[in-house]
Design a protein around this motif. Sequence first.
Motif, PDB file in Angstrom:
ATOM      1  N   VAL A  59       0.845  -1.205   0.000  1.00 62.01           N
ATOM      2  CA  VAL A  59       0.000   0.000   0.000  1.00 62.01           C
ATOM      3  C   VAL A  59       0.877   1.251   0.000  1.00 62.01           C
ATOM      4  O   VAL A  59       1.847   1.350   0.760  1.00 62.01           O
ATOM      5  CB  VAL A  59      -0.945  -0.008   1.224  1.00 62.01           C
ATOM      6  N   ASN A  65      -1.879   7.640  -1.922  1.00 63.59           N
ATOM      7  CA  ASN A  65      -2.644   6.607  -1.219  1.00 63.59           C
ATOM      8  C   ASN A  65      -4.145   6.881  -1.392  1.00 63.59           C
ATOM      9  O   ASN A  65      -4.607   8.014  -1.189  1.00 63.59           O
ATOM     10  CB  ASN A  65      -2.246   6.636   0.268  1.00 63.59           C
ATOM     11  N   ALA A  67      -6.830   6.136   0.288  1.00 68.79           N
ATOM     12  CA  ALA A  67      -7.586   6.634   1.449  1.00 68.79           C
ATOM     13  C   ALA A  67      -7.299   8.121   1.647  1.00 68.79           C
ATOM     14  O   ALA A  67      -8.209   8.907   1.954  1.00 68.79           O
ATOM     15  CB  ALA A  67      -7.220   5.842   2.699  1.00 68.79           C
ATOM     16  N   LEU A  95      -5.732  -7.218  -0.731  1.00 68.01           N
ATOM     17  CA  LEU A  95      -5.729  -6.213  -1.808  1.00 68.01           C
ATOM     18  C   LEU A  95      -5.977  -6.833  -3.175  1.00 68.01           C
ATOM     19  O   LEU A  95      -5.429  -7.898  -3.488  1.00 68.01           O
ATOM     20  CB  LEU A  95      -4.350  -5.555  -1.875  1.00 68.01           C
ATOM     21  N   SER A 101     -11.266  -3.900  -1.493  1.00 67.04           N
ATOM     22  CA  SER A 101     -10.266  -3.161  -0.695  1.00 67.04           C
ATOM     23  C   SER A 101     -10.257  -1.682  -1.087  1.00 67.04           C
ATOM     24  O   SER A 101     -10.125  -0.802  -0.229  1.00 67.04           O
ATOM     25  CB  SER A 101      -8.871  -3.777  -0.837  1.00 67.04           C
ATOM     26  N   SER A 102     -10.416  -1.389  -2.387  1.00 71.09           N
ATOM     27  CA  SER A 102     -10.387   0.024  -2.793  1.00 71.09           C
ATOM     28  C   SER A 102     -11.591   0.771  -2.212  1.00 71.09           C
ATOM     29  O   SER A 102     -11.478   1.936  -1.822  1.00 71.09           O
ATOM     30  CB  SER A 102     -10.341   0.163  -4.321  1.00 71.09           C
ATOM     31  N   ALA A 105     -10.896   1.892   1.264  1.00 66.38           N
ATOM     32  CA  ALA A 105     -10.032   3.073   1.314  1.00 66.38           C
ATOM     33  C   ALA A 105     -10.831   4.348   1.011  1.00 66.38           C
ATOM     34  O   ALA A 105     -10.668   5.377   1.680  1.00 66.38           O
ATOM     35  CB  ALA A 105      -8.875   2.908   0.330  1.00 66.38           C
ATOM     36  N   SER A 182      -6.431  -6.810 -10.861  1.00 67.78           N
ATOM     37  CA  SER A 182      -6.947  -5.456 -10.602  1.00 67.78           C
ATOM     38  C   SER A 182      -8.328  -5.324 -11.233  1.00 67.78           C
ATOM     39  O   SER A 182      -8.613  -5.888 -12.298  1.00 67.78           O
ATOM     40  CB  SER A 182      -5.981  -4.393 -11.126  1.00 67.78           C
ATOM     41  N   THR A 183      -9.180  -4.575 -10.546  1.00 64.22           N
ATOM     42  CA  THR A 183     -10.551  -4.386 -11.041  1.00 64.22           C
ATOM     43  C   THR A 183     -10.515  -3.707 -12.411  1.00 64.22           C
ATOM     44  O   THR A 183     -11.282  -4.070 -13.309  1.00 64.22           O
ATOM     45  CB  THR A 183     -11.353  -3.557 -10.023  1.00 64.22           C
TER      46      THR A 183
END
Length: 308
Positions: A59, A65, A67, A95, A101-102, A105, A182-183
């Motif tokens: 991360v 970042n 978040a 992750l 997970s995204s 954040a 990854s999405t």
Amino acid sequence: MTLPDHAIVSVPATTTNIGPGFDCLGAALSLRNHFTFTRLDQSIEPVQISVSGLEAARVKTNETNLAYQAFAKLFQHLKQSPPLIKLEIRLGVPLARGLGSSATAIVGGLVGANVLAGSPLSEAELVAIAVDMEGHPDNVVPAMLGGCRLAATDLNGEWAIAPVPWHSEIVPVVAIPDFELSTAEARRVLPAAYSRPDAVFNMGHLGLLLRGLDTAHSDWLRAALQDRIHQPYRRSLILGFDAVEAAAVAAGAYGLVISGAGPTLLALAHADIAPLVAEAMKAAWEDQGISVQAQALHLDPTGVSVQV
Ligand SMILES: Nc1ncnc2c1ncn2[C@@H]1O[C@H](COP(=O)(O)OP(=O)(O)O)[C@@H](O)[C@H]1O
Ligand SMILES: N[C@@H](CCOP(=O)(O)O)C(=O)O
């Protein structure tokens, strides 16, 4: 008014799509990330970030970042400069595995900022900004509100959000492999348009799924988990999909779907057999040479929570 100097924001993982509910259906799960925001009087950097827990080294610890980006976005929305902060992130959600997970954040950053700003925004306003940042509602909505949720726009383009009743006998079982997807990458393989038979297929199956989740009617659940919008295009990105699906169904699961954009696979199973389904999924994936963590989870009823 004295503004809070500190907020601990806890946000659940989410599983989305659940077969036919692409980009509109999602449920909060019993895994969480924690984001602790502390206002600083002085700092050379706008944010000091530390990350602990699962896969912490992956991360980012600078202003990029996610978040922090969400934190800064909320102050930008308020037309204010973000305060200097320390941000401590404790990870419990793996992750880039299709468990939102995204979204944790984004929701963590927005809610933390809202608390430090004196809570000027309503829940609905936070949801709208979160959806805008994530690009689809199915993760951020249940991450914010908890439970299983269906989200669609109303006639004014605002989000109409309905709770989806989920029978207590239905257990979400996840198998989380040790590779990421990854999405963004998993969205690139989807077609831009669909045929009428495919659209009708998914409408019928989503309706059936909502009734199946409410009643735990096993025939409806078994039929309902099929989808023609995303899984046919994504399953080949997930090495071992067919074997894990066959193992889950042989162990008695109602069916198996891709969690979110993958690569985590989600089986729905009756509570009595959920641990057996988890073992079967793990064994099948390990037979393909892939390390995997499999567990029966439960729905998180709460969504985001804050300690000041
Ligand atoms: N706790 C976190 N803090 C900051 N950024 C995060 C956090 N969790 C995830 N991210 C960001 O989100 C990315 C994963 O997003 P995505 O590909 O959509 O997968 P997922 O299915 O887990 O949401 C990570 O690579 C990272 O950039
Ligand atoms: N509907 C989205 C959901 C992505 O979820 P994630 O947990 O993989 O980020 C999609 O299928 O792309």
